[in-house]
Design an enzyme around this catalytic site. Structure first.
Site, PDB file in Angstrom:
ATOM      1  N   GLN A  22     -13.579  11.451  29.712  1.00 65.14           N
ATOM      2  CA  GLN A  22     -14.335  12.479  28.581  1.00 65.14           C
ATOM      3  C   GLN A  22     -13.871  13.314  29.351  1.00 65.14           C
ATOM      4  OE1 GLN A  22     -18.530  12.142  28.032  1.00 65.14           O
ATOM      5  NE2 GLN A  22     -18.802  12.372  26.185  1.00 65.14           N
ATOM      6  N   TYR A  27     -15.828  16.518  29.062  1.00 67.30           N
ATOM      7  CA  TYR A  27     -16.839  17.461  28.827  1.00 67.30           C
ATOM      8  C   TYR A  27     -17.525  18.805  29.863  1.00 67.30           C
ATOM      9  CZ  TYR A  27     -17.977  15.101  24.304  1.00 67.30           C
ATOM     10  OH  TYR A  27     -17.752  14.587  22.560  1.00 67.30           O
ATOM     11  N   SER A  28     -18.173  18.234  30.937  1.00 65.95           N
ATOM     12  CA  SER A  28     -18.354  18.764  32.359  1.00 65.95           C
ATOM     13  C   SER A  28     -17.534  19.757  32.904  1.00 65.95           C
ATOM     14  CB  SER A  28     -19.249  16.952  33.042  1.00 65.95           C
ATOM     15  OG  SER A  28     -20.356  17.262  32.195  1.00 65.95           O
ATOM     16  N   SER A  81     -15.724  10.169  34.555  1.00 63.27           N
ATOM     17  CA  SER A  81     -15.522   9.023  34.813  1.00 63.27           C
ATOM     18  C   SER A  81     -14.422   8.435  34.235  1.00 63.27           C
ATOM     19  CB  SER A  81     -16.913   7.812  34.410  1.00 63.27           C
ATOM     20  OG  SER A  81     -18.216   8.976  34.032  1.00 63.27           O
ATOM     21  N   GLU A 122     -22.944   7.706  22.068  1.00 65.40           N
ATOM     22  CA  GLU A 122     -22.794   6.629  23.566  1.00 65.40           C
ATOM     23  C   GLU A 122     -23.934   5.859  23.626  1.00 65.40           C
ATOM     24  OE1 GLU A 122     -22.020   8.922  27.399  1.00 65.40           O
ATOM     25  OE2 GLU A 122     -22.696  10.388  26.194  1.00 65.40           O
ATOM     26  N   SER A 138     -27.866  15.595  30.791  1.00 67.00           N
ATOM     27  CA  SER A 138     -29.562  16.183  31.826  1.00 67.00           C
ATOM     28  C   SER A 138     -30.735  16.022  31.105  1.00 67.00           C
ATOM     29  CB  SER A 138     -29.260  17.378  33.056  1.00 67.00           C
ATOM     30  OG  SER A 138     -29.421  18.204  31.930  1.00 67.00           O
ATOM     31  N   GLU A 159     -32.855  17.971  31.505  1.00 63.61           N
ATOM     32  CA  GLU A 159     -33.254  19.560  31.094  1.00 63.61           C
ATOM     33  C   GLU A 159     -32.859  19.412  29.906  1.00 63.61           C
ATOM     34  OE1 GLU A 159     -32.023  23.827  32.586  1.00 63.61           O
ATOM     35  OE2 GLU A 159     -32.165  22.453  33.395  1.00 63.61           O
TER      36      GLU A 159
END
Length: 386
Positions: free
Chosen positions: A122, A124-125, A157, A242, A365, A367
């Site tokens: 994935q 994304y980040s 990952s 997910e 996260s 947050e």
């Protein structure tokens, strides 16, 4: 097949096929363990019809009910079966393609995901866009019949074993995009000269996370999921998938960890300490409250589609598990600060403590999850972001 019959069938298959060598292998912080053997096990699962349970039958799944999916994941965890290698394809991308992909994309990718013939990661980040997904800077431009992708992803990952990556990239005109507009959801092959994967060494000493550099990486024009520029909507759909039925299996694993920690406290003679005993009791109560909340959220999702309840579930399990890691160090006492062998051989409790520090960060996260709940559930003003 009735739900209880389904559970018995799953339990019997797992009892026959989970070997002692595979039991408990893999998982967060330990993805390097018995990788080839776990991949072979995943493929045996597929051959026996135990992958993609919730997928519709017309897409190669079993069309299992929510109760049946929960039963399988619970039995899988109770059997000590190894951590899945094909999880990202089966649980995230597959449902996303079924919901948003074209018929051709489904024909191309779903059978290989179900058979565990192609593995996914994935994208994304990014270094400047961790859980703040709308800050993605990776860019893709259309040249003829191909997208050319340039940028960097991080904390990816299993990228080092993946065949493909589903990623978010900016495809709109530079300067004309808002934070969420102009993003597209692309499927990019990993095994090409334009992709470089570098492992990130974690506190546990292992490297299941990676940096991924896209330097002129190419993918076909038709490998956009959803419409060009609508990647945010598709990405949010993936995040909702997910947190599905596998979450209950994860909690069975948590229960096994807690039971092991209670046993350790007794072995070390500290189970009678009133503060530790109170903390262990609170952990037990918290886990069952988490299970009840998760079941309710999943039932609502099954009836009405994905909502914001998944954000609360992520907050709850991540904080519970991180506290369990801290509690493990309290039970271990001073000896928990010393590796059991040189140079850095950690026991299961040390790995639990170190890796669970990341639970409140990865997968969205704390947050970000609080922001989602504040804005979309409580109707509070959107948080200002740079």
């Amino acid at each position: 097949m009735h739900d209880e019959e389904f559970r018995r069938a799953a339990r019997a298959w797992l009892a026959e096929n989970v070997s002692a060598e595979l039991r408990g292998a893999g998982g967060p912080g330990r993805e390097h363990e018995a990788y080839r053997e776990r991949l072979a096990f995943d493929r045996r699962l597929a051959a026996a019809g135990w992958t993609c349970l919730g997928w519709p039958v017309e897409h190669g799944g079993r069309g299992a009910t929510l109760a049946q999916q929960v039963a399988f994941h619970e039995e899988y965890a109770r059997a000590g079966a190894p951590a899945r290698v094909g999880y990202l394809g089966e649980e995230l991308l597959g449902p996303t393609l079924i919901a948003y992909g074209t018929a051709e994309q489904c024909r191309r990718f779903l059978p290989r995901i179900r058979a565990v013939e192609e593995l996914w990661c994935q994208g994304y980040s990014e270094p400047g866009a961790g859980s703040d997904l709308a800050a993605v800077a990776t860019r893709a431009r259309l040249v003829g019949d191909e997208w050319i992708v340039d940028g960097q992803k991080v904390w990816t990952s299993l990228a080092h074993v993946a065949d493909w990556c589903f990623l978010l990239a900016r495809t709109g005109p530079p300067g004309a995009e808002s934070r969420r507009a102009g993003l597209s959801y692309l499927l990019v092959p990993m095994r090409q000269t334009g992709v470089t994967v570098r492992p990130i060494r974690q506190l546990t000493g292992t490297s299941e996370f990676n940096e991924v550099y896209f330097d002129g990486a190419r993918t076909s024009r038709d490998l956009v999921v959803g419409e060009v520029g609508e990647g945010w909507r598709v990405a949010m759909g993936t995040l909702a998938f997910e947190r599905g039925a596998a979450t209950l299996g994860q909690q069975v694993g948590f229960q096994r960890e807690l039971e092991g920690l209670v046993s350790l406290a007794r072995q070390l003679g500290v189970a009678g300490d009133p503060l530790l005993r109170d903390a262990l009791a609170r952990a037990f109560i918290g886990l069952w409250a988490l299970r009840a909340h998760t079941l309710r959220t999943m039932a609502e999702t099954d009836r009405h589609g994905p909502g914001q309840g998944a954000s609360a579930v992520k907050l709850l399990w991540a904080r519970w598990h991180r506290r369990l890691g801290e509690l493990a160090m309290q039970v271990r006492g001073a000896s928990g600060a010393v590796a059991r062998a040189a140079p850095y051989d950690l026991d299961e409790w040390q790995r639990l403590f170190l890796f669970s520090r990341a639970d409140t960060i990865y997968g969205g996260s704390d947050e970000i999850q609080r922001g989602i709940i504040a804005e979309r559930v409580l109707g509070l003003p959107r948080q200002a972001r740079g």
